[in-house]
Design a protein around this motif. Structure first.
Motif, PDB file in Angstrom:
ATOM      1  N   THR A  71       0.849  -1.261  -0.111  1.00  0.00           N
ATOM      2  CA  THR A  71       0.134   0.093  -0.084  1.00  0.00           C
ATOM      3  C   THR A  71       1.048   1.178   0.022  1.00  0.00           C
ATOM      4  O   THR A  71       0.574   2.158  -0.706  1.00  0.00           O
ATOM      5  CB  THR A  71      -0.985   0.208   1.145  1.00  0.00           C
ATOM      6  N   THR A  89       2.827   1.588  -3.218  1.00  0.00           N
ATOM      7  CA  THR A  89       2.032   2.198  -4.285  1.00  0.00           C
ATOM      8  C   THR A  89       1.535   3.603  -4.206  1.00  0.00           C
ATOM      9  O   THR A  89       1.857   4.576  -5.037  1.00  0.00           O
ATOM     10  CB  THR A  89       0.521   1.648  -4.327  1.00  0.00           C
ATOM     11  N   ILE A  99       0.369  -1.654  -8.657  1.00  0.00           N
ATOM     12  CA  ILE A  99       1.267  -0.582  -8.222  1.00  0.00           C
ATOM     13  C   ILE A  99       1.375   0.492  -9.245  1.00  0.00           C
ATOM     14  O   ILE A  99       1.245   1.581  -8.849  1.00  0.00           O
ATOM     15  CB  ILE A  99       2.391  -1.170  -7.509  1.00  0.00           C
ATOM     16  N   GLY A 138      -1.264   2.800  -9.643  1.00  0.00           N
ATOM     17  CA  GLY A 138      -1.766   3.507  -8.476  1.00  0.00           C
ATOM     18  C   GLY A 138      -2.863   3.046  -7.545  1.00  0.00           C
ATOM     19  O   GLY A 138      -3.672   3.840  -7.077  1.00  0.00           O
ATOM     20  N   ALA A 161      -3.898   0.881  -4.968  1.00  0.00           N
ATOM     21  CA  ALA A 161      -3.538   0.238  -3.828  1.00  0.00           C
ATOM     22  C   ALA A 161      -4.326  -0.850  -3.482  1.00  0.00           C
ATOM     23  O   ALA A 161      -3.932  -1.835  -2.906  1.00  0.00           O
ATOM     24  CB  ALA A 161      -3.213   1.413  -2.727  1.00  0.00           C
ATOM     25  N   ALA A 184      -3.636  -3.827  -5.642  1.00  0.00           N
ATOM     26  CA  ALA A 184      -2.605  -4.263  -5.520  1.00  0.00           C
ATOM     27  C   ALA A 184      -2.412  -5.172  -3.932  1.00  0.00           C
ATOM     28  O   ALA A 184      -1.815  -6.152  -3.966  1.00  0.00           O
ATOM     29  CB  ALA A 184      -1.433  -3.184  -4.902  1.00  0.00           C
TER      30      ALA A 184
END
Length: 247
Positions: free
Chosen positions: A123, A126, A220, A223, A225, A228
């Motif tokens: 997190t 990212t 990632i 962008g 999060a 991801a």
């Protein structure tokens, strides 16, 4: 009387050791107070003995302790003294792995710790991603593919997890992700050590891991999060399944 003398001597020895440990702690505090400037000289042996108010024997034992912990080392000769050093992270990682193996960490405990750390790391990575970070992730995937092309089916994947942790900018996450990832790898190796040939199953597992890494990196870089995190969670769950205890 002889026994009392021996006991007194042992007591004195323990007292000197505790005093040396106390002085080692004071040295560490002084190093941190000065900003842990690698190469800086804290002082000469004579100056430091006076500063801490101990005997030469106690001080030298304290120096032995800080040298063992890689905080500082004693440099002899003109301009010498206790010099601040930079700890080797590899030694720290190895010590943590040894401790966890001695503590008989279970696969479930390993999975829970790794999940918490890596989800937090992905997190933050990212959110903090830069163009340089994107290039680093791409290089990690390329290296992973090259290793797989050479037939490496174990140890090829750990680097990407380290890279993501480093991009999060949190040294604690980086350290423990590396430790836990290596322990995972050790466990897999233990399971496979009797195999003479890699086998299709191992090649398939490596390919699945690489595909999961590609998906994580894509999220990632985009962008995203939450995505991801979702993909990292699913990937780690797959690793946990691979390492599932036999019952």
């Amino acid at each position: 009387m002889t026994d009392n003398g021996k006991n007194g001597s042992a007591h004195t020895g323990r007292g000197s050791q505790r005093l040396a440990e106390t002085v080692a702690g004071l040295i560490e505090k002084d190093i941190m107070k000065e900003g842990w400037r690698t190469g800086a000289v804290l002082g000469s042996e004579r100056d430091l003995i006076e500063r801490y108010g101990v005997s030469r024997a106690v001080f030298r034992e304290a120096v032995r302790l800080v040298e063992h912990h890689q905080m500082a080392r004693m440099r002899r000769g003109p301009g010498g003294g206790l010099v601040v050093t930079e700890p080797d992270p590899g030694i720290v990682r190895d010590a943590a792995r040894v401790f966890l193996r001695h503590a008989a960490v279970s696969r479930r405990q390993l999975f829970e710790a790794r999940m918490a750390l890596e989800l937090a790391g992905v997190t933050t990575a990212t959110e903090m991603l830069t163009e340089r970070g994107i290039a680093t992730l791409t290089d990690a995937l390329d290296t992973e593919q090259e290793l797989m092309d050479r037939g490496v089916t174990l140890g090829h994947a750990r680097n990407l997890h380290r890279v993501i942790a480093e991009l999060a900018g949190n040294p604690a996450i980086t350290l423990f992700v590396e430790v836990l990832a290596q322990l995972d790898e050790d466990m897999v190796q233990h399971e496979w050590e009797s195999d003479e040939e890699p086998g299709q199953g191992r090649r398939d597992a490596a390919a699945d891991s690489h595909a999961a890494h590609q998906a994580i990196v894509a999220a990632i870089v985009a962008g995203d999060a939450p995505l991801a995190q979702h993909r990292m969670r699913r990937h780690l769950q797959a690793i946990a399944t691979l390492l599932e205890d036999e019952s």
